[in-house]
Design an enzyme around this catalytic site. Structure first.
Site, PDB file in Angstrom:
ATOM      1  N   LEU A  13     -42.906 -41.391 111.992  1.00 52.93           N
ATOM      2  CA  LEU A  13     -41.555 -40.782 112.515  1.00 52.93           C
ATOM      3  C   LEU A  13     -41.486 -40.578 111.361  1.00 52.93           C
ATOM      4  CD1 LEU A  13     -39.674 -43.506 114.515  1.00 52.93           C
ATOM      5  CD2 LEU A  13     -40.768 -41.533 115.908  1.00 52.93           C
ATOM      6  N   GLY A  14     -41.917 -41.334 110.014  1.00 55.77           N
ATOM      7  CA  GLY A  14     -40.583 -40.171 109.097  1.00 55.77           C
ATOM      8  C   GLY A  14     -41.026 -40.669 107.454  1.00 55.77           C
ATOM      9  N   GLY A  16     -39.101 -41.715 103.518  1.00 53.36           N
ATOM     10  CA  GLY A  16     -38.664 -41.781 103.362  1.00 53.36           C
ATOM     11  C   GLY A  16     -38.344 -42.066 101.568  1.00 53.36           C
ATOM     12  N   PHE A  18     -37.072 -45.239 100.227  1.00 55.94           N
ATOM     13  CA  PHE A  18     -37.334 -46.417 100.553  1.00 55.94           C
ATOM     14  C   PHE A  18     -38.641 -46.592 100.901  1.00 55.94           C
ATOM     15  CE2 PHE A  18     -32.781 -44.335  98.663  1.00 55.94           C
ATOM     16  CZ  PHE A  18     -33.050 -45.294  97.984  1.00 55.94           C
ATOM     17  N   GLY A  19     -38.903 -46.421 101.869  1.00 53.39           N
ATOM     18  CA  GLY A  19     -40.140 -46.465 102.812  1.00 53.39           C
ATOM     19  C   GLY A  19     -40.396 -45.523 103.582  1.00 53.39           C
ATOM     20  N   GLN A  20     -41.330 -45.843 104.998  1.00 50.51           N
ATOM     21  CA  GLN A  20     -41.461 -45.478 105.700  1.00 50.51           C
ATOM     22  C   GLN A  20     -41.449 -45.795 106.938  1.00 50.51           C
ATOM     23  OE1 GLN A  20     -45.579 -44.726 106.102  1.00 50.51           O
ATOM     24  NE2 GLN A  20     -45.995 -43.092 107.522  1.00 50.51           N
ATOM     25  N   LYS A  34     -38.647 -49.609 110.110  1.00 47.52           N
ATOM     26  CA  LYS A  34     -38.334 -49.469 109.155  1.00 47.52           C
ATOM     27  C   LYS A  34     -39.131 -49.654 108.055  1.00 47.52           C
ATOM     28  CE  LYS A  34     -35.618 -47.238 106.736  1.00 47.52           C
ATOM     29  NZ  LYS A  34     -35.721 -45.572 106.086  1.00 47.52           N
ATOM     30  N   ASP A 132     -25.109 -43.677 102.149  1.00 47.85           N
ATOM     31  CA  ASP A 132     -25.685 -42.477 102.216  1.00 47.85           C
ATOM     32  C   ASP A 132     -25.682 -41.487 102.867  1.00 47.85           C
ATOM     33  OD1 ASP A 132     -28.453 -41.467 100.485  1.00 47.85           O
ATOM     34  OD2 ASP A 132     -30.252 -42.306 101.490  1.00 47.85           O
TER      35      ASP A 132
END
Length: 672
Positions: A13-14, A16, A18-20, A34, A132
């Site tokens: 899905l994405g 970032g 700090f993680g996937q 996540k 954030d």
């Protein structure tokens, strides 16, 4: 397929900082999982904090906050990965939604922001801050609902996180300055700043800060003031523009909104006011000097005076002449003369230095003096208060001389106009507010610039306009006359009063295109040049010239002698109450006679035009011009004086006729 604690991974899905995040399935239901990078959990303290916040997040239950389902640790080989499972909704991040749209409409921005506020309010009520907020962490479902993601799970951003691997530069555009300066003591206003940045991005399609490297990021976050959203998207309502600017204040205490108060403000973004019926009466409105009181008083004893324009810096010292006209019920307008404060020469004029809105006694003002909302509001309030104190018929927003449509003063003047309107609404003041426009006419001689200029000023819905163009109106530059006329014609379509300041008899023709007021000094200063604002002397101490209406021109004493010498010149003798048929140069050139005669003739011309419809006004003007050309040719031949010029009259007519011809033609659509 890869399985994490019973959750089968279906698709990414994405990715970032700090993680996937993965789309996963368990027991026939889809979720978002996540998986955190190990390198982002740097200490036991980080781990304890994440675990503590996950427990707290379970208590936040709101339709606009993504629901947390599960969390744990997944082992692969010698590595342990922390994961978090949350609800999954079909849709896309707000960032992609904006990218697809280019920029969002006012109603879309309003609707999405209100939903973000609903979710944010629930988070804050639980005693937490998001820290954030950015378009990647706002999810728009296929049904248009908003979900806030990643609340509380991201490491508090401080100066050290600017070096985090993989963080896109755009992320920093949403970061409040205090997260770099004092990240341990942030409060709800940090989220409000990020929300303001998101709103800016939605309504403009642009980031509030353009950050291209990690080196420049800290400076820009802490010091660079974003532009007003309205400068990038003219459709931004002034109220929304101000909300965004307030939320993006660098100082926390200036972000005055609570979630509740912001919600109330955003519920209604309507800047419209009840329309004021336009007064389209044609007027000649002399621009008075401080020493013309006796002339005006004597003239108005026996003659009709339409009104006056009075420079703001002549008040209150020379207020008697202004008060005489005002108290007799005539039209009065005060020129704020703010444009003079942007040139160093102002410092030599004590009356300008004394204006309550002059920023300095020595330094000229520059666009950088007006980057904060408070500075713009102070300018608007002080200029309006100075005019209201003197009770004119209409009010004029402050304006500057523009080199072209890219001049930074343009957006500032538009913004200050909106702040003037807001201030007047707040104090229940309903008299018309005019916008002032002053521009270098040469910059308007292409096809697009006049349209762009007019689009800028018509979007603010002023009740009238005062125009003062840098244009020499007795030259042979046909493009200048055409550009001038095009602007008047387009503004005239608005059906609002248009006062032309410092204009010669070309203005009589422009009255057939929509101009409603002509203004000049009494017998002199019939055009405006930027040099007046720059050079010593600058045109404010010129001797008056004698006006001959049959020639549509004012002449110096020397040329006047040659005009009245031949028999045909004597036929031009004026029978007004001042001249009484005399052709004696010494008598006619007395200031009281020259000025009284000029007033009488100009008022008479405009009164004649006031009784006509626009097509008749054009025919009348053409007749006057053709007659002036014929007479000037004969006088030039008889007197042999080369200073009797008339060729520019042909350009006047040619330009106005061309504009009349084009008035039914659709104009191209040009953004401001």
């Amino acid at each position: 397929m890869r399985v994490i604690d019973g959750y089968t991974i279906k698709a990414p899905l994405g990715q970032g900082t700090f993680g996937q995040t993965w789309l996963v399935e368990k027991n026939g239901q889809e979720f978002a999982l996540k998986l955190f990078k190990n390198e982002m959990i740097r200490s036991d303290y980080d781990l304890k904090r994440i675990n503590r916040e996950i427990l707290s997040l379970k208590a936040v239950n709101h339709p606009n906050v993504v629901k947390y389902v599960d969390d744990g640790v997944h082992s692969e080989g010698f590595e342990n990965y922390h994961f978090l499972v949350m609800e999954y909704a079909d849709g896309e991040p707000l960032r992609k939604f904006i990218e697809r749209s280019g920029r969002l409409s006012v109603s879309q921005t309003q609707r999405i922001t209100l939903q973000i506020l609903e979710g944010l309010n629930e988070i804050h009520k639980a005693g937490y801050y998001h820290r954030d907020l950015k378009p990647d962490n706002i999810f728009i479902t296929r049904l248009g609902d908003v979900l806030i993601l990643d609340f509380g799970l991201v490491k508090i951003l401080d100066a050290s996180t600017l070096t985090a691997t993989g963080a896109p530069m755009g992320t920093y555009a949403y970061m409040p300055p205090e997260q770099l300066q004092d990240s341990k003591n942030i409060d709800h206003r940090a989220d409000m700043y990020s929300l303001g940045a998101i709103m800016f991005h939605m309504i403009t399609g642009r980031l509030p800060l353009e950050i291209h490297s990690l080196v420049e990021a800290p400076y820009k976050i802490i010091h660079e003031v974003p532009p007003f959203a309205s400068s990038l998207n003219p459709a931004t309502p002034n109220k929304l523009d101000n909300i965004i600017a307030t939320l993006l204040e660098k100082q926390q205490h200036r972000r005055k909104y609570t979630i509740d108060s912001l919600f109330i403000e955003l519920k209604s973004l309507d800047d419209r006011t009840i329309p004021i019926p336009a007064d389209l009466t044609l007027r000649f409105i002399p621009r008075l000097l401080h020493n013309e009181r006796s002339i005006i008083e004597k003239y108005s004893e026996t003659n009709k005076l339409d009104g006056i324009i009075f420079p703001a810096n002549f008040l209150p010292k020379y207020s008697k002449v202004y008060e005489h006209v005002r108290d007799n019920g005539k039209f009065t307008m005060i020129d704020p003369v703010v444009y003079r404060l942007a040139y160093s020469k102002f410092s030599n004029v004590q009356s300008l230095v004394n204006l309550p809105y002059a920023l300095s006694s020595f330094n000229k003002e520059i666009p950088a003096d007006f980057v904060n909302l408070s500075q713009l509001q102070e300018r608007a309030m002080s200029v309006m208060d100075w005019q209201l104190k003197n009770n004119p018929s209409v009010l004029v927003a402050p304006f500057h001389f523009l080199a072209n449509t890219q001049d930074p003063w343009l957006d500032i003047d538009i913004k200050v106009f909106n702040e003037c309107r807001k201030y007047l609404s707040d104090i229940n003041e309903s008299r018309p507010l005019y916008a002032g426009i002053s521009v270098q006419i040469e910059s308007m001689t292409d096809d697009i610039s006049p349209i762009r200029l007019v689009n800028h000023y018509t979007r603010i819905q002023a009740e009238g306009y005062m125009l003062m163009f840098d244009a020499k109106l007795d030259t042979f530059n046909k493009a200048h006359y055409y550009a001038f006329g095009r602007i008047i014609s387009m503004l005239g379509d608005m059906g609002k009063p248009i006062v032309l300041s410092r204009i010669n008899d070309f203005g009589l023709g422009l009255m057939s295109l929509g101009a409603t007021g002509l203004s000049s000094g009494i017998g002199f200063i019939e055009d405006f040049h930027e040099s007046i604002l720059i050079e010593e002397g600058g045109g404010f101490h010129l001797q008056p010239k004698y006006y001959i209406p049959q020639l549509l021109t004012s002449y110096s004493e020397k040329i006047l002698k040659d005009i009245f010498e031949p028999a045909i010149g004597k036929e031009l003798a004026c029978n007004c109450p001042y001249c009484m048929g005399s052709t004696e140069i010494e008598y006619l050139c007395q200031p009281a006679i020259t000025k009284g005669h000029y007033l009488w003739q100009k008022q008479k011309q405009v009164a004649t035009l006031n009784e006509m419809a626009n097509p008749e006004r054009m025919r009348w003007f053409e007749q006057q011009v053709n007659s002036a050309i014929s007479l000037a040719k004969q006088l030039k031949k008889a007197s042999k004086n080369r200073n009797i010029v008339f060729d520019h009259f042909n350009y006047w007519i040619e330009a106005i006729k061309q504009i009349e011809k084009e008035r039914t033609t659709a104009l191209p659509s040009i953004a401001p």
